[in-house]
Scaffold this motif. Structure first.
Motif, PDB file in Angstrom:
ATOM      1  N   UNK A  25       0.838  -1.208   0.000  1.00  0.00           N
ATOM      2  CA  UNK A  25       0.000   0.000   0.000  1.00  0.00           C
ATOM      3  C   UNK A  25       0.873   1.258   0.000  1.00  0.00           C
ATOM      4  N   UNK A  26       1.965   1.198   0.790  1.00  0.00           N
ATOM      5  CA  UNK A  26       2.876   2.346   0.841  1.00  0.00           C
ATOM      6  C   UNK A  26       3.571   2.563  -0.496  1.00  0.00           C
ATOM      7  N   UNK A  27       3.978   1.444  -1.113  1.00  0.00           N
ATOM      8  CA  UNK A  27       4.642   1.561  -2.419  1.00  0.00           C
ATOM      9  C   UNK A  27       3.719   2.261  -3.419  1.00  0.00           C
ATOM     10  N   UNK A  28       2.426   1.820  -3.410  1.00  0.00           N
ATOM     11  CA  UNK A  28       1.483   2.419  -4.337  1.00  0.00           C
ATOM     12  C   UNK A  28       1.309   3.907  -4.037  1.00  0.00           C
ATOM     13  N   UNK A  29       1.230   4.203  -2.720  1.00  0.00           N
ATOM     14  CA  UNK A  29       0.982   5.596  -2.341  1.00  0.00           C
ATOM     15  C   UNK A  29       2.148   6.513  -2.739  1.00  0.00           C
ATOM     16  N   UNK A  30       3.388   6.061  -2.617  1.00  0.00           N
ATOM     17  CA  UNK A  30       4.527   6.949  -2.890  1.00  0.00           C
ATOM     18  C   UNK A  30       5.174   6.732  -4.248  1.00  0.00           C
ATOM     19  N   UNK A  31       5.266   5.504  -4.711  1.00  0.00           N
ATOM     20  CA  UNK A  31       6.138   5.238  -5.847  1.00  0.00           C
ATOM     21  C   UNK A  31       5.422   4.790  -7.124  1.00  0.00           C
ATOM     22  N   UNK A  32       4.108   4.567  -7.070  1.00  0.00           N
ATOM     23  CA  UNK A  32       3.434   4.108  -8.291  1.00  0.00           C
ATOM     24  C   UNK A  32       3.258   5.267  -9.274  1.00  0.00           C
ATOM     25  N   UNK A  33       2.706   4.920 -10.437  1.00  0.00           N
ATOM     26  CA  UNK A  33       2.528   5.937 -11.486  1.00  0.00           C
ATOM     27  C   UNK A  33       1.809   7.177 -10.991  1.00  0.00           C
ATOM     28  N   UNK A  34       0.752   6.891 -10.183  1.00  0.00           N
ATOM     29  CA  UNK A  34      -0.009   8.038  -9.678  1.00  0.00           C
ATOM     30  C   UNK A  34       0.383   8.410  -8.265  1.00  0.00           C
ATOM     31  N   UNK A  35       1.508   7.902  -7.818  1.00  0.00           N
ATOM     32  CA  UNK A  35       1.935   8.140  -6.446  1.00  0.00           C
ATOM     33  C   UNK A  35       2.484   9.554  -6.255  1.00  0.00           C
ATOM     34  N   UNK A  36       2.803   9.803  -4.970  1.00  0.00           N
ATOM     35  CA  UNK A  36       3.254  11.147  -4.586  1.00  0.00           C
ATOM     36  C   UNK A  36       4.461  11.629  -5.394  1.00  0.00           C
ATOM     37  N   UNK A  37       5.431  10.742  -5.588  1.00  0.00           N
ATOM     38  CA  UNK A  37       6.668  11.148  -6.255  1.00  0.00           C
ATOM     39  C   UNK A  37       6.397  11.533  -7.714  1.00  0.00           C
ATOM     40  N   UNK A  38       5.634  10.697  -8.412  1.00  0.00           N
ATOM     41  CA  UNK A  38       5.302  11.011  -9.803  1.00  0.00           C
ATOM     42  C   UNK A  38       4.468  12.280  -9.918  1.00  0.00           C
ATOM     43  N   UNK A  39       3.622  12.490  -8.909  1.00  0.00           N
ATOM     44  CA  UNK A  39       2.827  13.714  -8.852  1.00  0.00           C
ATOM     45  C   UNK A  39       3.742  14.947  -8.867  1.00  0.00           C
ATOM     46  N   UNK A  40       4.806  14.847  -8.034  1.00  0.00           N
ATOM     47  CA  UNK A  40       5.757  15.961  -7.975  1.00  0.00           C
ATOM     48  C   UNK A  40       6.458  16.149  -9.318  1.00  0.00           C
ATOM     49  N   UNK A  41       6.804  15.013  -9.955  1.00  0.00           N
ATOM     50  CA  UNK A  41       7.433  15.079 -11.278  1.00  0.00           C
ATOM     51  C   UNK A  41       6.549  15.834 -12.276  1.00  0.00           C
ATOM     52  N   UNK A  42       5.243  15.525 -12.177  1.00  0.00           N
ATOM     53  CA  UNK A  42       4.298  16.181 -13.091  1.00  0.00           C
ATOM     54  C   UNK A  42       4.275  17.690 -12.841  1.00  0.00           C
ATOM     55  N   UNK A  43       4.282  18.049 -11.545  1.00  0.00           N
ATOM     56  CA  UNK A  43       4.240  19.473 -11.204  1.00  0.00           C
ATOM     57  C   UNK A  43       5.543  20.196 -11.563  1.00  0.00           C
ATOM     58  N   UNK A  44       6.620  19.389 -11.715  1.00  0.00           N
ATOM     59  CA  UNK A  44       7.943  19.947 -11.952  1.00  0.00           C
ATOM     60  C   UNK A  44       7.987  20.882 -13.163  1.00  0.00           C
ATOM     61  N   UNK A  45       7.117  20.508 -14.161  1.00  0.00           N
ATOM     62  CA  UNK A  45       7.092  21.313 -15.387  1.00  0.00           C
ATOM     63  C   UNK A  45       6.783  22.789 -15.120  1.00  0.00           C
ATOM     64  N   UNK A  46       5.985  23.028 -14.074  1.00  0.00           N
ATOM     65  CA  UNK A  46       5.565  24.403 -13.793  1.00  0.00           C
ATOM     66  C   UNK A  46       6.575  25.174 -12.953  1.00  0.00           C
ATOM     67  N   UNK A  47       7.643  24.496 -12.531  1.00  0.00           N
ATOM     68  CA  UNK A  47       8.629  25.157 -11.654  1.00  0.00           C
ATOM     69  C   UNK A  47       9.448  26.163 -12.479  1.00  0.00           C
ATOM     70  N   UNK A  48       9.647  27.382 -11.949  1.00  0.00           N
ATOM     71  CA  UNK A  48      10.450  28.378 -12.669  1.00  0.00           C
ATOM     72  C   UNK A  48      11.870  27.840 -12.905  1.00  0.00           C
TER      73      UNK A  48
END
Ligand code: PHE
Length: 339
Positions: A25-48
Motif C-alpha cells: 500500500x505504501x509503495x502504491x501511495x509513494x512510488x506508483x505511477x499516480x503516487x506522490x513522487x510522480x505527482x511531484x514530477x508532473x508538477x515539476x514542469x511548472x517550476x520556474x
C-alpha cells in the motif's frame, strides 16, 4: 513546493508497516505511477527555471529515500513472518532426553520373563506388612532363632506392623487366597536393618518363586533352577545345591552357579572357588502349607528366593551396592543399550 517535498520526506522517514500488504500500500501511495513522487514530477514542469535544479535534486532525494525506506520495511516484514512461521508451539522440544531403565529393573524383568515362560504368573504384595505374613505363617516360631536372622524394621506405633524383610510374605498372601495349583513369581523390595556399605544396604530387591501342586518334587525344583541359570547366565552354566536351612522349607538348599566371570576357573569374584551363590530354595515345609489353608496331605510345593542386586552384580559387575540407589546418571546411562 520545497515545503511539500520536505513534508513528504519526513513522512517517508517515519513510515511503518505490519504486513506485506501494508508495504505494498505504501509503495502504491509513494512510488506508483499516480503516487506522490510522480505527482511531484508532473508538477515539476511548472517550476520556474531558476528553481529547477534545486527542486529536481530534492525530488530525486525523496524518491531514493522512499524507495530505500519501503525496501527496508519489506525486509523487516518478511523476516518477521518467516520467524513466526518457524515457531511451532505444539512441537516437542528437541533434543528429547531419553531415560533409561534402572539396571535392577532390567534384571528383575529378565528374571520374571524367564519364569513366566515356564508358566509362573506375577504376584505382588505390600511392603508394609504384618508379622503374620512375613514370619508366623512362614513357620517362624515366636522364639525361633531364625527370627533373629532378619533384622526387621518395626513401625513403632504398631509392633505387629513391619517392613517386610523378604518377599515370602507374598507367597503367604497367594496361598491364603488361592488353592493349588499355584505357580507364582514374586518380585519386590525388602528391608533389613543393616548398616549401609558397599556390600549391604537397608533395602534391596528379591524375586521369590512358589509352586504348589500334587506330586511336586525336589527334582522339579532342581530342573527349573537349572533352566533359569542357563537362560540368565548362558547355556554352559552349571549349578550345584548345598544343604541349608530356612524355617519355611524342608529340606532347604542354597544354589551356586559356576562363576560366570571366570567360567569356573577361579577369580577374585568367586574367591577362587569357581562357584558363586545366587539363591536359597527348598520344599515348602508342610507346616507352612497348613498355616496358609492348604492340605499338606494332598499338596506339596517348592520355593526359591534370590536377590536381584546379586544377580545384577554377576551380570554387570557392579562393585558397590550403593550405586543402585544413588541415582548418578553417569552410572544409569551405562545401561541405555541393555533394554
Ligand atoms: N526368603 C528367603 C530369604 O529371604 C529366600 C528363600 C525363599 C529361601 C524361598 C528359600 C525358599 O533369604
Amino acid at each position: 513546493m520545497l515545503d511539500k517535498i520536505q513534508q513528504l520526506l519526513n513522512e517517508v522517514n517515519s513510515l511503518t508497516a505490519a504486513s506485506a500488504d501494508d508495504v505494498e500500500a505504501l509503495r502504491i501511495r509513494y512510488l506508483s505511477k499516480k503516487g506522490e513522487v510522480n505527482q511531484l514530477m508532473a508538477d515539476f514542469r511548472t517550476v520556474p527555471a531558476e528553481m529547477k535544479k534545486e527542486i529536481g535534486m530534492r525530488i530525486n532525494e525523496l524518491k531514493t529515500r522512499a524507495t530505500e525506506r519501503i525496501a527496508e520495511l519489506r525486509d523487516a516484514v518478511a523476516t518477521k513472518e518467516t520467524a513466526a512461521d518457524d515457531v511451532d508451539l505444539t512441537r516437542t522440544p528437541y533434543p528429547i532426553a531419553l531415560g533409561t531403565r534402572h539396571p535392577l529393573t532390567i534384571v528383575r524383568n529378565e528374571i520374571v520373563d524367564i519364569f513366566s515362560r515356564l508358566g509362573f504368573t506375577l504376584a505382588e504384595g505390600p511392603e508394609v506388612e504384618d508379622d503374620w505374613h512375613v514370619y508366623s505363617s512362614m513357620n517362624f516360631a515366636d522364639d525361633h532363632p531364625a527370627r533373629d536372622m532378619q533384622d526387621t524394621f518395626f513401625v513403632e506405633a504398631h509392633p505387629d506392623i513391619i517392613l517386610r524383610s523378604h518377599t515370602s510374605s507374598v507367597q503367604a498372601r497367594t496361598m491364603e487366597r488361592q488353592q493349588p495349583p499355584i505357580r507364582v513369581i514374586c518380585p519386590g523390595r525388602v528391608y533389613r536393618n543393616e548398616a549401609i556399605s558397599a556390600r549391604a544396604h537397608c533395602f534391596f530387591h528379591q524375586v521369590e518363586g512358589l509352586y504348589v501342586d500334587r506330586d511336586v518334587s525336589f527334582k522339579d525344583l532342581k530342573q527349573v533352577l537349572l533352566l533359569f541359570a542357563q537362560e540368565m547366565f548362558g547355556k554352559d552354566t552349571r549349578i550345584r545345591l548345598r544343604p541349608s536351612y530356612f524355617p519355611f522349607t524342608e529340606p532347604s538348599a542354597e544354589m551356586d552357579i559356576s562363576c560366570n566371570i571366570c567360567g569356573g576357573t577361579g577369580c577374585s569374584f568367586c574367591k577362587h572357588t569357581g562357584w558363586v551363590e545366587i539363591l536359597g530354595c527348598g520344599m515348602v515345609d508342610p507346616a507352612v502349607l497348613e498355616a496358609n489353608g492348604i492340605d499338606s496331605s494332598v499338596y506339596r510345593g517348592y520355593a526359591f528366593g534370590m536377590g536381584v542386586e546379586r544377580i545384577t552384580n554377576l551380570k554387570y559387575q557392579v562393585k558397590d551396592l550403593r550405586m543402585f540407589s544413588e541415582n548418578d546418571v553417569r552410572f544409569l546411562e551405562e545401561f541405555t543399550a541393555a533394554h
